[in-house]
Scaffold this motif. Structure first.
Motif, PDB file in Angstrom:
ATOM      1  N   GLY A 193       0.820  -1.207   0.000  1.00 54.31           N
ATOM      2  CA  GLY A 193       0.000   0.000   0.000  1.00 54.31           C
ATOM      3  C   GLY A 193       0.853   1.257   0.000  1.00 54.31           C
ATOM      4  N   HIS A 194       1.934   1.256   0.786  1.00 54.83           N
ATOM      5  CA  HIS A 194       2.844   2.399   0.799  1.00 54.83           C
ATOM      6  C   HIS A 194       3.492   2.598  -0.572  1.00 54.83           C
ATOM      7  CE1 HIS A 194       2.198   2.834   4.982  1.00 54.83           C
ATOM      8  NE2 HIS A 194       2.972   1.853   5.386  1.00 54.83           N
ATOM      9  N   LEU A 195       3.818   1.489  -1.242  1.00 54.87           N
ATOM     10  CA  LEU A 195       4.452   1.595  -2.548  1.00 54.87           C
ATOM     11  C   LEU A 195       3.494   2.163  -3.587  1.00 54.87           C
ATOM     12  CD1 LEU A 195       6.508  -1.736  -2.643  1.00 54.87           C
ATOM     13  CD2 LEU A 195       7.398   0.588  -2.377  1.00 54.87           C
ATOM     14  N   TYR A 196       2.234   1.745  -3.546  1.00 53.89           N
ATOM     15  CA  TYR A 196       1.250   2.313  -4.479  1.00 53.89           C
ATOM     16  C   TYR A 196       1.061   3.808  -4.203  1.00 53.89           C
ATOM     17  CZ  TYR A 196      -0.223  -1.986  -6.794  1.00 53.89           C
ATOM     18  OH  TYR A 196      -0.258  -3.119  -7.571  1.00 53.89           O
ATOM     19  N   ASP A 197       1.075   4.194  -2.930  1.00 52.11           N
ATOM     20  CA  ASP A 197       0.992   5.625  -2.597  1.00 52.11           C
ATOM     21  C   ASP A 197       2.190   6.377  -3.184  1.00 52.11           C
ATOM     22  OD1 ASP A 197      -1.339   5.210  -1.204  1.00 52.11           O
ATOM     23  OD2 ASP A 197      -0.387   5.173   0.772  1.00 52.11           O
ATOM     24  N   LEU A 198       3.379   5.765  -3.080  1.00 49.86           N
ATOM     25  CA  LEU A 198       4.583   6.401  -3.606  1.00 49.86           C
ATOM     26  C   LEU A 198       4.487   6.573  -5.115  1.00 49.86           C
ATOM     27  CD1 LEU A 198       7.519   7.403  -3.305  1.00 49.86           C
ATOM     28  CD2 LEU A 198       8.252   5.010  -3.584  1.00 49.86           C
ATOM     29  N   VAL A 199       4.039   5.535  -5.814  1.00 50.87           N
ATOM     30  CA  VAL A 199       3.917   5.615  -7.271  1.00 50.87           C
ATOM     31  C   VAL A 199       2.927   6.712  -7.664  1.00 50.87           C
ATOM     32  CG1 VAL A 199       3.085   4.385  -9.319  1.00 50.87           C
ATOM     33  CG2 VAL A 199       4.634   3.240  -7.712  1.00 50.87           C
ATOM     34  N   ALA A 200       1.812   6.782  -6.951  1.00 49.41           N
ATOM     35  CA  ALA A 200       0.826   7.833  -7.261  1.00 49.41           C
ATOM     36  C   ALA A 200       1.420   9.218  -7.018  1.00 49.41           C
ATOM     37  CB  ALA A 200      -0.420   7.633  -6.388  1.00 49.41           C
ATOM     38  N   HIS A 201       2.191   9.344  -5.940  1.00 52.32           N
ATOM     39  CA  HIS A 201       2.826  10.622  -5.634  1.00 52.32           C
ATOM     40  C   HIS A 201       3.828  11.014  -6.722  1.00 52.32           C
ATOM     41  CE1 HIS A 201       4.793  13.804  -3.361  1.00 52.32           C
ATOM     42  NE2 HIS A 201       5.958  13.174  -3.488  1.00 52.32           N
ATOM     43  N   LYS A 202       4.623  10.039  -7.183  1.00 51.00           N
ATOM     44  CA  LYS A 202       5.641  10.335  -8.194  1.00 51.00           C
ATOM     45  C   LYS A 202       5.030  10.569  -9.571  1.00 51.00           C
ATOM     46  CE  LYS A 202       9.121  10.360  -5.486  1.00 51.00           C
ATOM     47  NZ  LYS A 202       9.872  11.622  -5.261  1.00 51.00           N
TER      48      LYS A 202
ATOM     49  N   THR B 133       3.795  -0.552 -16.004  1.00 52.74           N
ATOM     50  CA  THR B 133       2.508  -0.232 -15.393  1.00 52.74           C
ATOM     51  C   THR B 133       2.724   0.039 -13.902  1.00 52.74           C
ATOM     52  OG1 THR B 133       1.997  -2.521 -14.806  1.00 52.74           O
ATOM     53  CG2 THR B 133       1.372  -1.780 -17.026  1.00 52.74           C
ATOM     54  N   ASP B 134       1.691   0.560 -13.248  1.00 51.43           N
ATOM     55  CA  ASP B 134       1.798   0.790 -11.811  1.00 51.43           C
ATOM     56  C   ASP B 134       2.060  -0.512 -11.068  1.00 51.43           C
ATOM     57  OD1 ASP B 134       1.348   3.426 -12.330  1.00 51.43           O
ATOM     58  OD2 ASP B 134      -0.530   3.583 -11.200  1.00 51.43           O
ATOM     59  N   ASP B 135       1.400  -1.584 -11.485  1.00 52.07           N
ATOM     60  CA  ASP B 135       1.627  -2.878 -10.823  1.00 52.07           C
ATOM     61  C   ASP B 135       3.070  -3.331 -11.009  1.00 52.07           C
ATOM     62  OD1 ASP B 135      -0.988  -2.962  -9.966  1.00 52.07           O
ATOM     63  OD2 ASP B 135      -1.673  -4.295 -11.577  1.00 52.07           O
ATOM     64  N   GLU B 136       3.608  -3.142 -12.202  1.00 48.90           N
ATOM     65  CA  GLU B 136       4.997  -3.531 -12.451  1.00 48.90           C
ATOM     66  C   GLU B 136       5.957  -2.648 -11.659  1.00 48.90           C
ATOM     67  OE1 GLU B 136       4.812  -5.421 -16.950  1.00 48.90           O
ATOM     68  OE2 GLU B 136       4.973  -3.239 -16.705  1.00 48.90           O
ATOM     69  N   LEU B 137       5.680  -1.367 -11.567  1.00 46.98           N
ATOM     70  CA  LEU B 137       6.516  -0.460 -10.782  1.00 46.98           C
ATOM     71  C   LEU B 137       6.547  -0.897  -9.326  1.00 46.98           C
ATOM     72  CD1 LEU B 137       5.410   2.990 -12.259  1.00 46.98           C
ATOM     73  CD2 LEU B 137       7.767   2.168 -12.148  1.00 46.98           C
ATOM     74  N   VAL B 138       5.393  -1.174  -8.779  1.00 45.65           N
ATOM     75  CA  VAL B 138       5.315  -1.585  -7.378  1.00 45.65           C
ATOM     76  C   VAL B 138       6.058  -2.901  -7.159  1.00 45.65           C
ATOM     77  CG1 VAL B 138       3.726  -2.434  -5.605  1.00 45.65           C
ATOM     78  CG2 VAL B 138       3.230  -0.307  -6.810  1.00 45.65           C
ATOM     79  N   SER B 139       5.910  -3.828  -8.093  1.00 46.97           N
ATOM     80  CA  SER B 139       6.579  -5.123  -7.952  1.00 46.97           C
ATOM     81  C   SER B 139       8.095  -4.977  -7.972  1.00 46.97           C
ATOM     82  CB  SER B 139       6.134  -6.071  -9.067  1.00 46.97           C
ATOM     83  OG  SER B 139       4.768  -6.363  -8.953  1.00 46.97           O
ATOM     84  N   GLU B 140       8.620  -4.138  -8.865  1.00 43.23           N
ATOM     85  CA  GLU B 140      10.074  -3.949  -8.926  1.00 43.23           C
ATOM     86  C   GLU B 140      10.587  -3.205  -7.696  1.00 43.23           C
ATOM     87  OE1 GLU B 140      12.006  -5.525 -11.181  1.00 43.23           O
ATOM     88  OE2 GLU B 140      10.031  -6.354 -11.647  1.00 43.23           O
ATOM     89  N   LEU B 141       9.838  -2.241  -7.208  1.00 44.06           N
ATOM     90  CA  LEU B 141      10.240  -1.533  -5.990  1.00 44.06           C
ATOM     91  C   LEU B 141      10.192  -2.466  -4.782  1.00 44.06           C
ATOM     92  CD1 LEU B 141       8.368   1.840  -6.585  1.00 44.06           C
ATOM     93  CD2 LEU B 141      10.857   1.506  -6.563  1.00 44.06           C
ATOM     94  N   TYR B 142       9.161  -3.295  -4.744  1.00 45.26           N
ATOM     95  CA  TYR B 142       9.054  -4.288  -3.662  1.00 45.26           C
ATOM     96  C   TYR B 142      10.274  -5.201  -3.673  1.00 45.26           C
ATOM     97  CZ  TYR B 142       6.816  -7.744  -0.574  1.00 45.26           C
ATOM     98  OH  TYR B 142       6.514  -8.587   0.470  1.00 45.26           O
TER      99      TYR B 142
END
Length: 464
Positions: free
Chosen positions: A211-220, A240-249
């Motif tokens: 959830g924090h990562l999705y918030d970060l992606v939305a912020h960026k 995609t946002d899902d791919e961004l979150v997965s790579e950051l995770y």
């Protein structure tokens, strides 16, 4: 078409006669944690690969031969990373609360991708990291190292695992990802919890972290900056946002555990190994040589690089069934290679970072972070010693990471002149991390123990 290999045979196999053997090695036992090399020696009797149990009810195959490991790592048409091929998990034969699932269960990241999708995600990650200059990385590591040292420096004691090694990589990666400063403590708590919890609690913390990562992606998306998230977002791969979150995770979560172990193992080496302690004290050997030694002797991820055979495969005299996790023992294959003539220092032939298309994409950065972390600690606190006998150190249990469970040290606190006087009068062996020696006893008896009691009394304000 498969990759030709002296070890890999594509002949179908009806089963593996070794899997299920009552002598299957348990890589989660206290005995394995205490001395894993005894287990590796035992497993080699079965050939280049042998059956193991990673956790209760979780069977796998472990590669302990260097050449065979290279064949698995470099044969993407035979051995794939997609964990959805894990047959026992798909059939419900893996306990749902198994501690290994956090590291091994499929996620939509490059770690579990193959072929073109893996190349696309890997390129985006690598080219985004390439935008990070060394000066900025050094700044992040030094700043966060100083913040941690400032906490325990005045106290005169610390656990270099929980107070330093376990926190510093997380803080650095959180900063590199571009989290606002107000988020850092929240994300740090969530990510640390994911790594230390299991079962439902780990799942809850993982969802919180996501959830924090999705918030970060939305912020960026609204306010991009000079950070990994923004660079990944702007890459031509079009994640995609899902791919961004997965790579950051992957980068923040799974990427920090090996770094924690790496830093901890180097610090342990400097505290207990007179070869490096004495040389560092005399200024003849640098931290880089200690990093090399650790990668050869105690690689941070002792057993990992999980692959799945697309069909039953023969590796030497053993059969690897399709759908069974096949792990590389980075520790065992490196140990095997180190037995050959030649110097380890400066030699990068080890497989501590893996090999092939899934070799660690941030190994240079990981090495730099560890070097700065160790150098900064030694600069700030040059005089420290283990608070227990080296034989009393316990190793973290589990099949993957290899590092001490704790690394308690003591040192003259910055704010106590009396403690500094006591440190100067200490007997040899307790005065410096760079000349550790060993105490007579760890029970507080004898001259060393008397000095230790005086030291703790002084820094606690109870008098000598």
């Amino acid at each position: 078409m498969t990759d030709p290999s002296p070890y890999v045979s594509d002949s179908p196999a009806s089963g593996c006669p070794v899997v299920g053997n009552s002598a299957t090695a348990q890589l989660y036992s206290p005995d394995f944690a205490a001395d894993p090399h005894l287990t590796y020696h035992y497993l080699r009797r079965f050939g280049p690969v042998a059956p193991v149990e990673l956790a209760p009810g979780v069977e796998a195959m472990l590669v302990t031969d260097y050449d065979a490991a290279l064949q698995v790592l470099r044969s993407p048409k035979t051995f794939v990373k997609d964990a959805r091929r894990w047959q026992a998990l798909a059939e419900g034969r893996v306990p749902p609360d198994s501690p290994v699932l956090a590291m091994m269960a499929w996620k939509p990241s490059s770690l579990f991708a193959d072929g073109e999708r893996h190349r696309r995600l890997r390129t985006a990650v690598r080219e985004s990291i390439d935008q990070l200059d060394q000066h900025t990385l050094r700044k992040y590591v030094t700043r966060n190292a100083d913040k941690l040292i400032d906490r325990f420096g005045p106290v005169g004691q610390a656990d270099l695992m929980s107070d330093y090694s376990a926190l510093l990589p997380l803080q650095v990666f959180i900063a590199l990802a571009g989290f606002p400063p107000s988020y850092e403590d929240i994300v740090l708590a969530a990510t640390a919890g994911v790594m230390n919890a299991s079962g439902p609690e780990a799942a809850r913390l993982s969802e919180e972290f996501l959830g924090h990562l999705y918030d970060l992606v939305a912020h960026k998306r609204r306010q991009p900056g000079a950070d990994l998230t923004s660079w990944l977002m702007a890459h031509e791969a079009g994640l995609t946002d899902d791919e961004l979150v997965s790579e950051l995770y992957l980068l923040i979560g799974a990427g920090t555990q090996p770094e924690q172990a790496f830093i901890g193992n180097v610090l342990r080496l400097l505290l207990v190994d007179s070869r490096f302690a004495g040389d560092l004290q005399n200024g003849t050997v640098g931290v880089e040589d200690a990093l090399d030694e650790v990668l050869w002797v105690d690689p941070p991820m002792a057993n990992f690089s999980v692959h799945f055979a697309l069909h039953d495969v023969r590796l030497g005299d053993a059969l690897i069934p399709a759908g069974v996790p096949t792990l590389i023992s980075h520790a065992a294959v490196t140990e095997q290679l180190s037995m050959l003539p030649g110097q380890r220092i400066g030699n990068r032939a080890h497989l501590a970072w893996g090999a092939g298309p899934h070799a660690c994409p941030v190994q240079d950065e990981a090495r730099m972070i560890a070097a700065i972390a160790v150098e900064r600690l030694l600069d700030r606190i040059p005089d420290m010693a283990l608070a227990v006998h080296p034989d009393g150190l316990r190793w973290r249990q589990g099949p993957f990471a290899r590092c001490p469970e704790s690394l308690p040290v003591f040192f003259p606190p910055d704010s106590s002149p009396l403690a500094e006087d006591l440190a100067r009068s200490a007997p040899p062996g307790w005065g410096s991390a760079l000349d550790p020696g060993s105490p007579n006893e760890d029970s507080g008896q004898g001259s060393n123990g008397n000095w230790r009691r005086r030291f703790w009394a002084a820094i606690s304000g109870n008098g000598a």
